[in-house]
Structure formats: C-alpha cells, structure tokens
Design a protein around this motif. Structure first.
Motif, PDB file in Angstrom:
ATOM      1  N   GLU A   9       0.775  -1.201  -0.015  1.00  0.00           N
ATOM      2  CA  GLU A   9      -0.312  -0.120  -0.038  1.00  0.00           C
ATOM      3  C   GLU A   9       0.902   1.247  -0.130  1.00  0.00           C
ATOM      4  OE1 GLU A   9      -2.544  -0.616   3.404  1.00  0.00           O
ATOM      5  OE2 GLU A   9      -0.812  -0.346   4.971  1.00  0.00           O
ATOM      6  N   LEU A  10       2.340   1.108   0.295  1.00  0.00           N
ATOM      7  CA  LEU A  10       2.882   2.479   0.332  1.00  0.00           C
ATOM      8  C   LEU A  10       3.292   2.733  -1.108  1.00  0.00           C
ATOM      9  CD1 LEU A  10       5.579   1.767   3.271  1.00  0.00           C
ATOM     10  CD2 LEU A  10       3.295   2.941   3.198  1.00  0.00           C
ATOM     11  N   ASP A  11       3.030   1.992  -2.132  1.00  0.00           N
ATOM     12  CA  ASP A  11       3.649   2.011  -3.530  1.00  0.00           C
ATOM     13  C   ASP A  11       2.515   2.881  -4.371  1.00  0.00           C
ATOM     14  OD1 ASP A  11       5.815   0.833  -2.734  1.00  0.00           O
ATOM     15  OD2 ASP A  11       5.229  -1.171  -3.261  1.00  0.00           O
ATOM     16  N   ASP A  12       3.058   3.932  -4.935  1.00  0.00           N
ATOM     17  CA  ASP A  12       1.931   4.814  -5.673  1.00  0.00           C
ATOM     18  C   ASP A  12       2.106   4.405  -7.010  1.00  0.00           C
ATOM     19  OD1 ASP A  12       0.577   6.691  -7.057  1.00  0.00           O
ATOM     20  OD2 ASP A  12       1.200   8.410  -5.571  1.00  0.00           O
ATOM     21  N   TRP A  13       1.244   3.402  -7.490  1.00  0.00           N
ATOM     22  CA  TRP A  13       1.596   2.883  -8.942  1.00  0.00           C
ATOM     23  C   TRP A  13       1.160   4.104  -9.811  1.00  0.00           C
ATOM     24  CZ3 TRP A  13       4.602  -0.927  -8.790  1.00  0.00           C
ATOM     25  CH2 TRP A  13       4.436  -1.621  -7.706  1.00  0.00           C
ATOM     26  N   ALA A  14       0.108   4.671  -9.743  1.00  0.00           N
ATOM     27  CA  ALA A  14      -0.424   5.660 -10.562  1.00  0.00           C
ATOM     28  C   ALA A  14       0.909   6.785 -10.870  1.00  0.00           C
ATOM     29  CB  ALA A  14      -1.502   6.412 -10.413  1.00  0.00           C
ATOM     30  N   LEU A  15       1.563   7.160  -9.658  1.00  0.00           N
ATOM     31  CA  LEU A  15       2.569   8.180  -9.960  1.00  0.00           C
ATOM     32  C   LEU A  15       3.847   7.523 -10.749  1.00  0.00           C
ATOM     33  CD1 LEU A  15       3.583  10.919  -9.104  1.00  0.00           C
ATOM     34  CD2 LEU A  15       4.664   9.841  -7.155  1.00  0.00           C
ATOM     35  N   LEU A  16       4.093   6.119 -10.306  1.00  0.00           N
ATOM     36  CA  LEU A  16       5.048   5.737 -11.064  1.00  0.00           C
ATOM     37  C   LEU A  16       4.876   5.662 -12.320  1.00  0.00           C
ATOM     38  CD1 LEU A  16       6.089   2.965  -8.449  1.00  0.00           C
ATOM     39  CD2 LEU A  16       7.660   4.961  -9.236  1.00  0.00           C
ATOM     40  N   GLU A  17       3.605   5.260 -12.751  1.00  0.00           N
ATOM     41  CA  GLU A  17       3.478   5.114 -14.318  1.00  0.00           C
ATOM     42  C   GLU A  17       3.471   6.532 -14.823  1.00  0.00           C
ATOM     43  OE1 GLU A  17      -0.411   3.278 -15.140  1.00  0.00           O
ATOM     44  OE2 GLU A  17       0.179   1.625 -13.787  1.00  0.00           O
ATOM     45  N   ALA A  18       3.070   7.472 -14.289  1.00  0.00           N
ATOM     46  CA  ALA A  18       3.232   9.049 -14.914  1.00  0.00           C
ATOM     47  C   ALA A  18       4.814   9.296 -15.149  1.00  0.00           C
ATOM     48  CB  ALA A  18       2.325   9.888 -14.230  1.00  0.00           C
ATOM     49  N   GLN A  19       5.467   8.864 -13.931  1.00  0.00           N
ATOM     50  CA  GLN A  19       6.920   9.201 -14.046  1.00  0.00           C
ATOM     51  C   GLN A  19       7.719   8.561 -14.970  1.00  0.00           C
ATOM     52  OE1 GLN A  19       7.601   8.702  -9.979  1.00  0.00           O
ATOM     53  NE2 GLN A  19       7.704  10.647  -9.428  1.00  0.00           N
ATOM     54  N   LEU A  20       7.404   7.355 -15.118  1.00  0.00           N
ATOM     55  CA  LEU A  20       8.132   6.643 -16.195  1.00  0.00           C
ATOM     56  C   LEU A  20       7.620   6.881 -17.565  1.00  0.00           C
ATOM     57  CD1 LEU A  20       9.708   4.068 -16.841  1.00  0.00           C
ATOM     58  CD2 LEU A  20       7.656   2.704 -16.950  1.00  0.00           C
ATOM     59  N   ALA A  21       6.626   7.428 -17.780  1.00  0.00           N
ATOM     60  CA  ALA A  21       6.114   7.924 -19.253  1.00  0.00           C
ATOM     61  C   ALA A  21       6.896   9.050 -19.534  1.00  0.00           C
ATOM     62  CB  ALA A  21       4.621   8.015 -19.365  1.00  0.00           C
ATOM     63  N   ALA A  22       6.717   9.731 -18.389  1.00  0.00           N
ATOM     64  CA  ALA A  22       7.636  11.218 -18.874  1.00  0.00           C
ATOM     65  C   ALA A  22       9.110  11.102 -18.896  1.00  0.00           C
ATOM     66  CB  ALA A  22       7.364  12.199 -17.392  1.00  0.00           C
ATOM     67  N   LEU A  23       9.717  10.173 -17.906  1.00  0.00           N
ATOM     68  CA  LEU A  23      11.213   9.942 -18.245  1.00  0.00           C
ATOM     69  C   LEU A  23      11.466   9.374 -19.713  1.00  0.00           C
ATOM     70  CD1 LEU A  23      11.910   8.251 -14.893  1.00  0.00           C
ATOM     71  CD2 LEU A  23      13.015  10.506 -15.910  1.00  0.00           C
ATOM     72  N   CYS A  24      10.532   8.511 -20.335  1.00  0.00           N
ATOM     73  CA  CYS A  24      10.940   7.977 -21.482  1.00  0.00           C
ATOM     74  C   CYS A  24      10.439   9.033 -22.915  1.00  0.00           C
ATOM     75  CB  CYS A  24      10.202   6.777 -21.591  1.00  0.00           C
ATOM     76  SG  CYS A  24      10.809   5.381 -20.497  1.00  0.00           S
ATOM     77  N   GLU A  25       9.651   9.647 -22.436  1.00  0.00           N
ATOM     78  CA  GLU A  25       9.012  10.553 -23.644  1.00  0.00           C
ATOM     79  C   GLU A  25      10.136  11.177 -24.265  1.00  0.00           C
ATOM     80  OE1 GLU A  25       6.054  13.458 -22.326  1.00  0.00           O
ATOM     81  OE2 GLU A  25       5.740  13.961 -24.257  1.00  0.00           O
ATOM     82  N   GLY A  26      10.227  10.945 -25.620  1.00  0.00           N
ATOM     83  CA  GLY A  26      11.233  11.756 -26.702  1.00  0.00           C
ATOM     84  C   GLY A  26      12.216  11.157 -26.783  1.00  0.00           C
ATOM     85  N   GLU A  27      12.529  10.086 -25.874  1.00  0.00           N
ATOM     86  CA  GLU A  27      14.197   9.427 -25.671  1.00  0.00           C
ATOM     87  C   GLU A  27      13.976   8.108 -26.071  1.00  0.00           C
ATOM     88  OE1 GLU A  27      17.222  10.584 -24.928  1.00  0.00           O
ATOM     89  OE2 GLU A  27      17.401   8.613 -25.905  1.00  0.00           O
ATOM     90  N   ASP A  29      16.640   6.012 -26.794  1.00  0.00           N
ATOM     91  CA  ASP A  29      17.612   5.196 -26.480  1.00  0.00           C
ATOM     92  C   ASP A  29      17.360   4.361 -25.336  1.00  0.00           C
ATOM     93  OD1 ASP A  29      20.921   5.167 -26.736  1.00  0.00           O
ATOM     94  OD2 ASP A  29      20.203   4.626 -24.558  1.00  0.00           O
ATOM     95  N   PHE A  30      17.349   2.785 -25.756  1.00  0.00           N
ATOM     96  CA  PHE A  30      16.894   1.752 -24.766  1.00  0.00           C
ATOM     97  C   PHE A  30      17.746   1.716 -23.656  1.00  0.00           C
ATOM     98  CE2 PHE A  30      15.944  -2.611 -23.862  1.00  0.00           C
ATOM     99  CZ  PHE A  30      14.729  -2.482 -24.063  1.00  0.00           C
ATOM    100  N   GLY A  31      19.082   2.077 -23.598  1.00  0.00           N
ATOM    101  CA  GLY A  31      19.943   1.788 -22.262  1.00  0.00           C
ATOM    102  C   GLY A  31      19.407   3.154 -21.555  1.00  0.00           C
ATOM    103  N   ALA A  32      19.482   4.107 -21.854  1.00  0.00           N
ATOM    104  CA  ALA A  32      19.099   5.274 -21.167  1.00  0.00           C
ATOM    105  C   ALA A  32      17.741   5.260 -20.301  1.00  0.00           C
ATOM    106  CB  ALA A  32      19.167   6.729 -22.123  1.00  0.00           C
TER     107      ALA A  32
END
Ligand code: SME
Length: 160
Positions: A9-27, A29-32
């Motif tokens: 219950e401590l894990d905020d999955w919706a936040l992690l999904e949004a953060q992951l999408a933002a981190l990968c957006e426009g990038e 490079d697979f390794g990065a």
C-alpha cells in the motif's frame, strides 16, 4: 511495537506510471530509458535492495543497468530465477528465494524476488529483476503493476 509493512500500500503505482512515461518521452535510447526505469523503481518502491536488467546475449543473460550492490554479470540459459523467467516467458514471483532450488545468490540480503521477462514482438530481449530483503514482498497486485510499468517502458522505447 513496530513491525515491517509487508503490504504494497505504500507504493503509488499511478505516480510511477506517470513518472516513467515522462522519463521515456522523446528518448528513443533503450539503455538510457532502462537505466532510468531501474532507478525509478529502486527509489520509488518500498523495501527493495536491488533492481536491474539482464539482456539476452547468445544463450546467456548479461547484466545491464541496475541499482543496488554489484551483481553477477552473466546468468547461463535456464539458470536461477532470471533464467527460469526467460526460459518460460513468464513472470516468476518468488516469496522465499531460499526455497527456490536454483536461486542464484547475488546479494545475501535478498529474501524474495520478482522477475519479469521482456518480450518485443514475441521475442525475448531480457528480464527485469527486482529483489527485496523482505520475505513475500511482492503481491499479485504488485506483479500486475510492475508488468504494466514494463509494458509502458517497452512501448515507449521500442528495442532494435
Ligand atoms: N537471484 C537471481 C540472480 C540475479 S540477482 O538477484 C541480481 C537469480 O536467481 O536469477
């Protein structure tokens, strides 16, 4: 008396999904993106001691980007929890690594483990491995959420 929280219950999955999408957006490079995904999980999820990738290379799985202590660099085909997930093409959710006959010890602190195979167009490219020092750390809901995150990562970062 304090006790260890073993629920997810401590894990905020919706936040992690949004953060992951933002981190990968426009990038592209697979390794990065893999490196950022590992860091996001390691720092964003509770009660973990290792998060990282192993990539398919010939018959072996070879260490990729990770967070945590240094780990085994090469896992032979079909060996350990990682090799089992790769061979079966199915997530392995191991409540007690000591009870998994072929578990490969990288960090003796690990007590439970989740390994998700990474498939691109039905081709196995590697696995995502997550270790916890807490026994039975990963619920079925955690597994589903981490598999969803893995799909976001793969969709945003199509592998060659
Ligand atoms: N425990 C894994 C090996 C990799 S480390 O946990 C980082 C396994 O049994 O495949």
């Amino acid at each position: 008396m304090t006790s260890i929280d073993t629920s997810g219950e401590l894990d905020d999955w919706a936040l992690l999904e949004a953060q992951l999408a933002a981190l990968c957006e426009g990038e592209p490079d697979f390794g990065a993106n893999a490196a950022n995904f590992a860091a996001l999980l390691f720092h964003g999820l509770s009660r973990l001691n290792w998060v990282g990738f192993y990539w398919c290379q010939g018959e072996d799985l070879v260490l990729g980007p990770f967070q945590g202590r240094p780990a085994c660099t090469r896992i032979p085909s079909g060996r350990g929890v990682c090799g089992t997930a790769a061979a079966r093409g199915e997530t392995q959710r191991v409540a007690d690594v000591h009870a998994f006959e072929d578990h490969i010890v990288c960090d003796p602190a690990s007590r439970s483990e989740l390994v998700v195979p990474l498939l691109v167009d039905d081709r196995l490219i590697g696995v995502l491995d997550i270790d916890s020092p807490v026994p039975d750390r990963f619920s079925a809901a955690d597994q589903a959420a981490i598999e969803r995150l893995t799909q976001i990562f793969l969709a945003a970062t199509r592998a060659d």
